[in-house]
Design a protein around this motif. Structure first.
Motif, mmCIF file in Angstrom:
data_model
loop_
_atom_site.group_PDB
_atom_site.id
_atom_site.type_symbol
_atom_site.label_atom_id
_atom_site.label_comp_id
_atom_site.label_asym_id
_atom_site.label_seq_id
_atom_site.Cartn_x
_atom_site.Cartn_y
_atom_site.Cartn_z
ATOM 1 N N LEU A 1 0.529 -1.315 -0.016
ATOM 2 C CA LEU A 1 -0.020 -0.080 -0.108
ATOM 3 C C LEU A 1 0.810 1.129 -0.152
ATOM 4 C CD1 LEU A 1 -3.053 1.092 0.110
ATOM 5 C CD2 LEU A 1 -2.695 1.099 2.538
ATOM 6 N N ASN A 2 2.068 1.232 0.854
ATOM 7 C CA ASN A 2 2.671 2.308 1.009
ATOM 8 C C ASN A 2 3.574 2.515 -0.330
ATOM 9 O OD1 ASN A 2 2.034 2.670 3.494
ATOM 10 N ND2 ASN A 2 4.355 2.636 4.496
ATOM 11 N N LYS B 1 -17.051 13.118 5.718
ATOM 12 C CA LYS B 1 -16.223 14.618 5.339
ATOM 13 C C LYS B 1 -14.948 14.046 4.520
ATOM 14 C CE LYS B 1 -13.268 15.514 9.498
ATOM 15 N NZ LYS B 1 -12.887 16.310 10.366
ATOM 16 N N SER B 2 -14.271 14.982 4.053
ATOM 17 C CA SER B 2 -13.280 14.796 2.989
ATOM 18 C C SER B 2 -12.013 14.403 3.837
ATOM 19 C CB SER B 2 -12.866 15.877 2.087
ATOM 20 O OG SER B 2 -14.086 16.269 1.373
ATOM 21 N N ILE B 3 -11.003 13.669 3.379
ATOM 22 C CA ILE B 3 -9.771 13.398 4.191
ATOM 23 C C ILE B 3 -8.791 14.305 3.128
ATOM 24 C CG2 ILE B 3 -7.781 11.858 4.237
ATOM 25 C CD1 ILE B 3 -10.281 9.605 4.047
ATOM 26 N N SER B 4 -8.149 15.064 4.016
ATOM 27 C CA SER B 4 -7.266 16.231 3.309
ATOM 28 C C SER B 4 -6.046 16.222 4.208
ATOM 29 C CB SER B 4 -8.048 17.500 3.185
ATOM 30 O OG SER B 4 -8.229 18.084 4.543
ATOM 31 N N LEU B 5 -5.042 16.645 3.499
ATOM 32 C CA LEU B 5 -3.665 17.185 4.119
ATOM 33 C C LEU B 5 -3.578 18.602 3.936
ATOM 34 C CD1 LEU B 5 -1.227 14.293 2.539
ATOM 35 C CD2 LEU B 5 -2.141 14.163 4.710
ATOM 36 N N PRO B 6 -2.791 19.086 4.729
ATOM 37 C CA PRO B 6 -2.668 20.511 4.695
ATOM 38 C C PRO B 6 -1.504 20.716 3.255
ATOM 39 C CG PRO B 6 -1.282 19.686 6.419
ATOM 40 C CD PRO B 6 -2.132 18.417 5.935
ATOM 41 N N PHE B 7 -1.334 21.794 3.142
ATOM 42 C CA PHE B 7 -0.385 22.301 2.175
ATOM 43 C C PHE B 7 1.066 21.917 2.477
ATOM 44 C CE2 PHE B 7 -3.598 25.097 0.283
ATOM 45 C CZ PHE B 7 -3.167 24.955 -0.898
ATOM 46 N N LEU B 8 1.855 21.164 1.704
ATOM 47 C CA LEU B 8 3.229 20.748 2.141
ATOM 48 C C LEU B 8 3.872 20.742 0.951
ATOM 49 C CD1 LEU B 8 1.979 16.894 3.442
ATOM 50 C CD2 LEU B 8 2.753 18.868 4.831
ATOM 51 N N GLN B 9 5.297 20.794 1.318
ATOM 52 C CA GLN B 9 6.496 20.953 0.202
ATOM 53 C C GLN B 9 6.375 19.324 -0.555
ATOM 54 O OE1 GLN B 9 10.326 22.103 1.735
ATOM 55 N NE2 GLN B 9 9.653 24.037 1.039
ATOM 56 N N GLU C 1 3.008 7.659 4.590
ATOM 57 C CA GLU C 1 2.653 7.687 5.905
ATOM 58 C C GLU C 1 1.803 8.765 6.271
ATOM 59 O OE1 GLU C 1 5.795 7.522 4.649
ATOM 60 O OE2 GLU C 1 6.145 5.304 4.737
ATOM 61 N N ARG C 2 2.058 10.075 5.964
ATOM 62 C CA ARG C 2 1.191 11.215 6.338
ATOM 63 C C ARG C 2 -0.203 10.903 5.745
ATOM 64 N NH1 ARG C 2 3.702 16.139 7.855
ATOM 65 N NH2 ARG C 2 5.984 15.947 7.559
ATOM 66 N N PHE C 3 -0.326 10.672 4.462
ATOM 67 C CA PHE C 3 -1.509 10.671 3.777
ATOM 68 C C PHE C 3 -2.298 9.241 4.491
ATOM 69 C CE2 PHE C 3 -4.670 8.640 0.766
ATOM 70 C CZ PHE C 3 -5.367 9.829 0.451
ATOM 71 N N LEU C 4 -1.752 8.277 4.970
ATOM 72 C CA LEU C 4 -2.529 7.155 5.579
ATOM 73 C C LEU C 4 -2.827 7.682 6.955
ATOM 74 C CD1 LEU C 4 -0.570 3.911 4.281
ATOM 75 C CD2 LEU C 4 -2.862 4.948 3.696
ATOM 76 N N ALA C 5 -2.226 8.248 7.596
ATOM 77 C CA ALA C 5 -2.260 8.898 9.036
ATOM 78 C C ALA C 5 -3.850 9.629 8.970
ATOM 79 C CB ALA C 5 -1.398 9.517 9.675
ATOM 80 N N ALA C 6 -3.833 10.665 7.964
ATOM 81 C CA ALA C 6 -5.070 11.324 7.659
ATOM 82 C C ALA C 6 -6.251 10.516 7.389
ATOM 83 C CB ALA C 6 -4.818 12.334 6.685
ATOM 84 N N VAL C 7 -5.942 9.466 6.723
ATOM 85 C CA VAL C 7 -7.135 8.540 6.264
ATOM 86 C C VAL C 7 -7.529 7.817 7.557
ATOM 87 C CG1 VAL C 7 -7.713 6.276 5.191
ATOM 88 C CG2 VAL C 7 -6.381 8.343 4.048
ATOM 89 N N GLU C 8 -6.585 7.490 8.284
ATOM 90 C CA GLU C 8 -6.982 6.764 9.606
ATOM 91 C C GLU C 8 -7.517 7.633 10.579
ATOM 92 O OE1 GLU C 8 -4.399 4.904 13.350
ATOM 93 O OE2 GLU C 8 -3.280 4.742 11.399
ATOM 94 N N ARG C 9 -7.273 8.954 10.461
ATOM 95 C CA ARG C 9 -8.105 9.757 11.363
ATOM 96 C C ARG C 9 -9.688 10.048 11.017
ATOM 97 N NH1 ARG C 9 -3.301 12.772 11.241
ATOM 98 N NH2 ARG C 9 -3.903 14.223 9.667
#
Length: 168
Positions: A4-5, A36-44, A51-59
């Motif tokens: 998955l990663n 509600k949508s799953i979103s990440l903040p603006f990142l470089q 890992e960041r994306f899956l953590a947001a999905v998990e939340r």
């Protein structure tokens, strides 16, 4: 690295391949199955990781009883091209008084009465009309500006004093 990663890393690499390293990217995942949508903040670009994306999905998924990706899912990618730094001098502090003095297009209306709006109109009109008395009108100590501002109030039928939008 899990399958998955690796899949998400491959997706992120393809999505960001044409982006500069300092550009910002944001992912927003939408599905009818989510409240509600799953979103990440603006990142470089390099900070967008599976890992960041899956953590947001998990939340988000923690608040839903069930979630499976068997329905359609849309992913919005927001790409912001960040400007490169300039070569000019950095100014932390601006001396406003000095700046206003140097700028000839800015006229300060200094007065101790409530006729500042009328004064500003009189000065602007004199400037636009190329009035030969413009310098006298701009002068804060001259009585010409006082007289013209009072005449403007009288001709507009507005009593002397502070002006709001209705009076203007």
């Amino acid at each position: 690295m899990s399958t998955l990663n690796r899949a998400f890393q491959h997706l992120f690499d393809r999505l960001t391949s044409d982006m500069a390293p300092h550009d910002q990217v944001r992912l927003i995942l939408n599905s009818d199955q989510l409240d509600k949508s799953i979103s990440l903040p603006f990142l470089q670009r390099d900070r967008l990781t599976p890992e960041r994306f899956l953590a947001a999905v998990e939340r988000v998924v923690q608040f839903n009883d069930q979630f499976s990706l068997d329905d359609s899912v849309s992913v919005n990618v927001v790409h912001v091209e960040m400007p490169q730094g300039g070569t000019g001098r950095k100014r932390d502090v601006v001396n406003l008084e000095s700046y206003l003095t140097k700028k000839r297009g800015i006229v300060q209306i200094k007065n101790k009465d409530d006729l500042c709006c009328a004064r500003a109109i009189v000065v602007a009109k004199a400037k636009l009309d190329n009035d030969s008395q413009y310098k006298s009108i701009v002068s804060r100590t001259g009585t010409l500006q006082d007289r013209l501002a009072q005449e403007l109030h009288a001709s507009a039928g507005v009593p002397l004093g502070p002006c709001g939008i209705p009076e203007v």
